[in-house]
Design a protein around this motif. Structure first.
Motif, PDB file in Angstrom:
ATOM      1  N   ARG A   1       0.838  -1.193   0.000  1.00 35.97           N
ATOM      2  CA  ARG A   1       0.000   0.000   0.000  1.00 35.97           C
ATOM      3  C   ARG A   1       0.873   1.244   0.000  1.00 35.97           C
ATOM      4  NH1 ARG A   1      -3.404  -2.659   4.869  1.00 35.97           N
ATOM      5  NH2 ARG A   1      -1.433  -2.163   5.880  1.00 35.97           N
ATOM      6  N   ASN A   2       0.260   2.365  -0.250  1.00 35.10           N
ATOM      7  CA  ASN A   2       0.982   3.632  -0.266  1.00 35.10           C
ATOM      8  C   ASN A   2       1.724   3.846   1.053  1.00 35.10           C
ATOM      9  OD1 ASN A   2       1.694   6.211  -1.391  1.00 35.10           O
ATOM     10  ND2 ASN A   2       0.239   7.127   0.021  1.00 35.10           N
ATOM     11  N   GLY A   3       3.024   4.124   0.958  1.00 29.96           N
ATOM     12  CA  GLY A   3       3.836   4.344   2.146  1.00 29.96           C
ATOM     13  C   GLY A   3       4.492   3.099   2.697  1.00 29.96           C
ATOM     14  N   ASP A   4       4.137   1.923   2.179  1.00 28.42           N
ATOM     15  CA  ASP A   4       4.735   0.669   2.647  1.00 28.42           C
ATOM     16  C   ASP A   4       6.190   0.548   2.202  1.00 28.42           C
ATOM     17  OD1 ASP A   4       2.466  -0.190   3.893  1.00 28.42           O
ATOM     18  OD2 ASP A   4       2.015  -1.824   2.497  1.00 28.42           O
ATOM     19  N   VAL A   5       6.920  -0.280   2.925  1.00 31.67           N
ATOM     20  CA  VAL A   5       8.259  -0.698   2.520  1.00 31.67           C
ATOM     21  C   VAL A   5       8.160  -2.123   1.990  1.00 31.67           C
ATOM     22  CG1 VAL A   5      10.570  -1.304   3.348  1.00 31.67           C
ATOM     23  CG2 VAL A   5       9.471   0.794   4.151  1.00 31.67           C
ATOM     24  N   VAL A   6       8.812  -2.406   0.882  1.00 33.01           N
ATOM     25  CA  VAL A   6       8.891  -3.756   0.316  1.00 33.01           C
ATOM     26  C   VAL A   6      10.365  -4.146   0.296  1.00 33.01           C
ATOM     27  CG1 VAL A   6       8.550  -5.170  -1.739  1.00 33.01           C
ATOM     28  CG2 VAL A   6       6.810  -3.496  -1.077  1.00 33.01           C
ATOM     29  N   VAL A   7      10.685  -5.296   0.870  1.00 32.67           N
ATOM     30  CA  VAL A   7      12.081  -5.723   1.001  1.00 32.67           C
ATOM     31  C   VAL A   7      12.362  -6.899   0.071  1.00 32.67           C
ATOM     32  CG1 VAL A   7      13.883  -6.506   2.583  1.00 32.67           C
ATOM     33  CG2 VAL A   7      12.063  -4.990   3.416  1.00 32.67           C
ATOM     34  N   THR A   8      13.456  -6.790  -0.670  1.00 35.26           N
ATOM     35  CA  THR A   8      13.830  -7.844  -1.611  1.00 35.26           C
ATOM     36  C   THR A   8      15.339  -7.768  -1.849  1.00 35.26           C
ATOM     37  OG1 THR A   8      13.145  -8.874  -3.713  1.00 35.26           O
ATOM     38  CG2 THR A   8      13.544  -6.496  -3.747  1.00 35.26           C
ATOM     39  N   PRO A   9      15.983  -8.877  -2.187  1.00 37.73           N
ATOM     40  CA  PRO A   9      17.433  -8.828  -2.411  1.00 37.73           C
ATOM     41  C   PRO A   9      17.822  -8.221  -3.755  1.00 37.73           C
ATOM     42  CG  PRO A   9      16.639 -11.072  -2.642  1.00 37.73           C
ATOM     43  CD  PRO A   9      15.462 -10.249  -2.217  1.00 37.73           C
ATOM     44  N   VAL A  10      19.114  -8.006  -3.929  1.00 42.43           N
ATOM     45  CA  VAL A  10      19.627  -7.399  -5.163  1.00 42.43           C
ATOM     46  C   VAL A  10      19.444  -8.298  -6.378  1.00 42.43           C
ATOM     47  CG1 VAL A  10      21.303  -5.869  -4.069  1.00 42.43           C
ATOM     48  CG2 VAL A  10      21.954  -8.244  -4.586  1.00 42.43           C
ATOM     49  N   SER A  11      19.068  -9.555  -6.167  1.00 46.17           N
ATOM     50  CA  SER A  11      18.894 -10.497  -7.277  1.00 46.17           C
ATOM     51  C   SER A  11      17.527 -10.398  -7.946  1.00 46.17           C
ATOM     52  CB  SER A  11      19.098 -11.929  -6.772  1.00 46.17           C
ATOM     53  OG  SER A  11      18.249 -12.199  -5.669  1.00 46.17           O
ATOM     54  N   THR A  12      16.606  -9.660  -7.349  1.00 43.53           N
ATOM     55  CA  THR A  12      15.259  -9.514  -7.904  1.00 43.53           C
ATOM     56  C   THR A  12      15.266  -8.487  -9.025  1.00 43.53           C
ATOM     57  OG1 THR A  12      14.354 -10.034  -5.720  1.00 43.53           O
ATOM     58  CG2 THR A  12      12.854  -9.046  -7.296  1.00 43.53           C
ATOM     59  N   SER A  13      14.418  -8.689 -10.026  1.00 49.17           N
ATOM     60  CA  SER A  13      14.417  -7.800 -11.189  1.00 49.17           C
ATOM     61  C   SER A  13      13.894  -6.407 -10.842  1.00 49.17           C
ATOM     62  CB  SER A  13      13.576  -8.397 -12.318  1.00 49.17           C
ATOM     63  OG  SER A  13      12.208  -8.077 -12.148  1.00 49.17           O
ATOM     64  N   ASP A  14      14.085  -5.484 -11.775  1.00 49.65           N
ATOM     65  CA  ASP A  14      13.652  -4.102 -11.592  1.00 49.65           C
ATOM     66  C   ASP A  14      12.139  -3.950 -11.700  1.00 49.65           C
ATOM     67  OD1 ASP A  14      16.296  -3.465 -11.349  1.00 49.65           O
ATOM     68  OD2 ASP A  14      16.535  -2.782 -13.416  1.00 49.65           O
TER      69      ASP A  14
ATOM     70  N   ARG B   1       7.983   1.831  -1.153  1.00 47.45           N
ATOM     71  CA  ARG B   1       9.432   2.037  -1.292  1.00 47.45           C
ATOM     72  C   ARG B   1      10.150   0.693  -1.215  1.00 47.45           C
ATOM     73  NH1 ARG B   1      13.584   2.979   2.607  1.00 47.45           N
ATOM     74  NH2 ARG B   1      12.018   3.042   4.284  1.00 47.45           N
ATOM     75  N   VAL B   2      11.108   0.478  -2.116  1.00 47.59           N
ATOM     76  CA  VAL B   2      11.869  -0.771  -2.149  1.00 47.59           C
ATOM     77  C   VAL B   2      13.152  -0.631  -1.341  1.00 47.59           C
ATOM     78  CG1 VAL B   2      13.049  -2.453  -3.621  1.00 47.59           C
ATOM     79  CG2 VAL B   2      10.969  -1.333  -4.427  1.00 47.59           C
ATOM     80  N   VAL B   3      13.426  -1.627  -0.508  1.00 47.45           N
ATOM     81  CA  VAL B   3      14.695  -1.727   0.204  1.00 47.45           C
ATOM     82  C   VAL B   3      15.379  -2.996  -0.277  1.00 47.45           C
ATOM     83  CG1 VAL B   3      15.820  -2.054   2.436  1.00 47.45           C
ATOM     84  CG2 VAL B   3      13.893  -0.474   2.237  1.00 47.45           C
ATOM     85  N   ARG B   4      16.603  -2.867  -0.811  1.00 47.51           N
ATOM     86  CA  ARG B   4      17.364  -4.011  -1.331  1.00 47.51           C
ATOM     87  C   ARG B   4      18.333  -4.529  -0.271  1.00 47.51           C
ATOM     88  NH1 ARG B   4      16.217  -6.166  -6.636  1.00 47.51           N
ATOM     89  NH2 ARG B   4      15.294  -4.492  -7.877  1.00 47.51           N
ATOM     90  N   THR B   5      18.483  -5.847  -0.222  1.00 52.07           N
ATOM     91  CA  THR B   5      19.384  -6.478   0.739  1.00 52.07           C
ATOM     92  C   THR B   5      20.299  -7.464   0.025  1.00 52.07           C
ATOM     93  OG1 THR B   5      18.021  -8.435   1.173  1.00 52.07           O
ATOM     94  CG2 THR B   5      17.504  -6.432   2.436  1.00 52.07           C
ATOM     95  N   VAL B   6      21.196  -8.076   0.793  1.00 52.64           N
ATOM     96  CA  VAL B   6      21.965  -9.206   0.274  1.00 52.64           C
ATOM     97  C   VAL B   6      21.002 -10.361   0.049  1.00 52.64           C
ATOM     98  CG1 VAL B   6      24.041  -8.479   1.516  1.00 52.64           C
ATOM     99  CG2 VAL B   6      22.525 -10.175   2.533  1.00 52.64           C
ATOM    100  N   VAL B   7      21.427 -11.338  -0.739  1.00 45.70           N
ATOM    101  CA  VAL B   7      20.605 -12.508  -1.010  1.00 45.70           C
ATOM    102  C   VAL B   7      20.532 -13.382   0.240  1.00 45.70           C
ATOM    103  CG1 VAL B   7      20.411 -14.599  -2.402  1.00 45.70           C
ATOM    104  CG2 VAL B   7      21.155 -12.460  -3.465  1.00 45.70           C
TER     105      VAL B   7
END
Length: 452
Positions: free
Chosen positions: A274-287, A299-305
């Motif tokens: 939803r609007n304002g949420d954070v979505v977390v996924t590693p650097v291996s996920t597509s754009d 907003r997307v937050v990228r992490t290590v795999v």
């Protein structure tokens, strides 16, 4: 003993190895002692997948735990997320004996915290330090732990998953589903869920077989020919496949087209975040994830795999949804772990809510093509890394995890596997051919670089 001097045992997802070679009974027992010394819990819940060595490794870990005065609760064969849900609801820590998607000769030991999430890296480090020091808690003869059986975990889990979707809405849709559990741990739970959803189900490989005779455990397109063929035979709304411990789920749409886990993650995020949420996924996920999140204001937050890092970041940021590109979706309102049955249920609920086929829903998701490969790691990653950086000179590079090199029409990620002696290659582009070309270029480079 200095914390930094203890060699790593836990990889991206637990300790893995070949039983009686890397994963000996003596080693497993020592890890059990280390876990018991670390947790100092009254009871630890335990489960396993269908692998042939599961009972042996589990028994060794149990005896180690018992020696520290810890009782164990044997939940039998069940999906990893089912054990995690049990831990979350009882407040017990847990240990899962599984090697997830790895070939049948492997097995592993995964630790679960008392909130149901995979144990944080710093806590795994504490267990490693205890193991290497040999400083175990040893109970008196009359205080050693005992083992008991609990058959309630599967029902608790199935009810928990079903409670997060509209069962009545799904039942009204009367879906026809082809389900391939791959001879793994979900051979009872996923068929049971689909039955409660009123689906007409055709099961494939829905029997426990620790050799994974019917197909390799990893649910990638090349391993799902029977499922794809079944769906293409006509009349099915969906094809579903799990890996060995059912923390992952991938789909085949009603036309018999394989759906990459990257796209199903983006679809679930589009309808969940939803609007304002954070979505977390590693650097291996597509754009695609960035584009989808931009649409809904997240907003997307990228992490290590690695699921443990994604999960910890989700907990810290309060993220409702996140996951990996391999079919590992994490739905926070249910529990902070990858959960194949929850992923299956979310997609069925979405189809029922919208009245649309999966292929139609996927048209909403930006199409990026992923090419994945690997090469045997013949040298330590530390020796390969400078060669990679030199090869990528002049290009934008992201060092979050391994090396991610950006090209004009795509990117490629190279990183050492945390569970096998290989270097993984992920390449992405909007052009399928270019994604493959980019991945093959770097595979050829890695193979040559390791010969220098």
């Amino acid at each position: 003993m200095e914390r930094g001097s203890a060699p790593r045992l836990f990889g991206t997802n637990g300790i893995r190895g070949v039983p009686n070679r890397d994963l000996t009974v003596e080693f497993a027992q020592s890890i059990g002692k280390s876990i018991g010394t670390f947790f100092r819990a009254r009871e630890v819940a335990m489960g396993r997948d269908t692998r042939l060595s599961g009972q042996m490794i589990m028994g060794a870990v149990q005896s180690g735990l018992n020696s520290t005065g810890t009782d164990t609760v044997d939940l039998g064969i069940l999906p990893t997320p089912a054990l995690q849900y049990y831990c979350k609801n009882t407040g017990m820590p847990g240990v899962m004996i599984t090697a997830s998607h790895n070939p049948p000769q492997y097995n592993g030991i995964k630790c679960i915290d008392s909130d149901g999430s995979e144990l944080a890296r710093e806590k795994e480090r504490e267990i490693e330090v205890i193991h290497h020091s040999g400083q175990f808690h040893s109970a008196d003869w009359n205080s050693v732990g005992r083992n008991r059986w609990d058959s309630t975990a599967e029902e608790l889990y199935v009810r928990g998953v079903a409670s997060r979707v509209s069962v009545d809405r799904i039942r009204a849709s009367a879906f026809r589903v082809a389900l391939d559990t791959g001879n793994g741990a979900s051979y009872r739970t996923s068929p049971e869920l689909l039955s409660r959803y009123g689906a007409s189900v055709t099961t494939l490989n829905s029997n426990p077989d620790g050799l994974f005779t019917a197909r390799p455990s990893e649910p990638v397109e090349a391993n799902l020919k029977a499922l794809i063929s079944t769906v293409r035979s006509g009349g099915y709304d969906l094809g579903v496949a799990h890996d060995g411990d059912a923390d992952r789920c991938v789909f085949v749409d009603e036309r018999g087209q394989f759906v990459d886990g990257d796209r199903s993650l983006a679809l679930i995020v589009r309808h969940t975040a939803r609007n304002g949420d954070v979505v977390v996924t590693p650097v291996s996920t597509s754009d695609a994830i960035e584009e989808v999140c931009s649409e809904v204001g997240a907003r997307v937050v990228r992490t290590v795999v690695g699921a443990p890092v994604v999960i910890r970041t989700m907990i810290e940021t309060g993220a409702r949804v996140g996951g990996e590109e391999n079919g590992g979706v994490i739905f926070g309102p249910h529990q902070y772990c990858r959960d194949g049955a929850m992923t299956m249920s979310l997609v069925l609920d979405l189809m029922a809510r919208t009245g649309r086929k999966l292929s139609e829903l996927l048209k909403e998701v930006p199409e990026y093509h992923m090419f994945k490969a690997s090469v045997e790691r013949k040298k330590p990653w530390e020796e390969v890394l400078p060669l990679v950086l030199k090869y990528a000179e002049g290009r934008k590079v992201d060092r979050t995890d391994g090396v991610k090199v950006f090209h004009e029409n795509g990117w490629v990620l190279l990183r050492p596997s945390g569970t096998e002696a290989i270097i993984r290659i992920y390449a992405q582009s909007r052009d399928r051919g270019y994604a493959r070309e980019l991945g093959e270029e770097y595979r050829e480079f890695l193979e040559g670089a390791q010969l220098r």
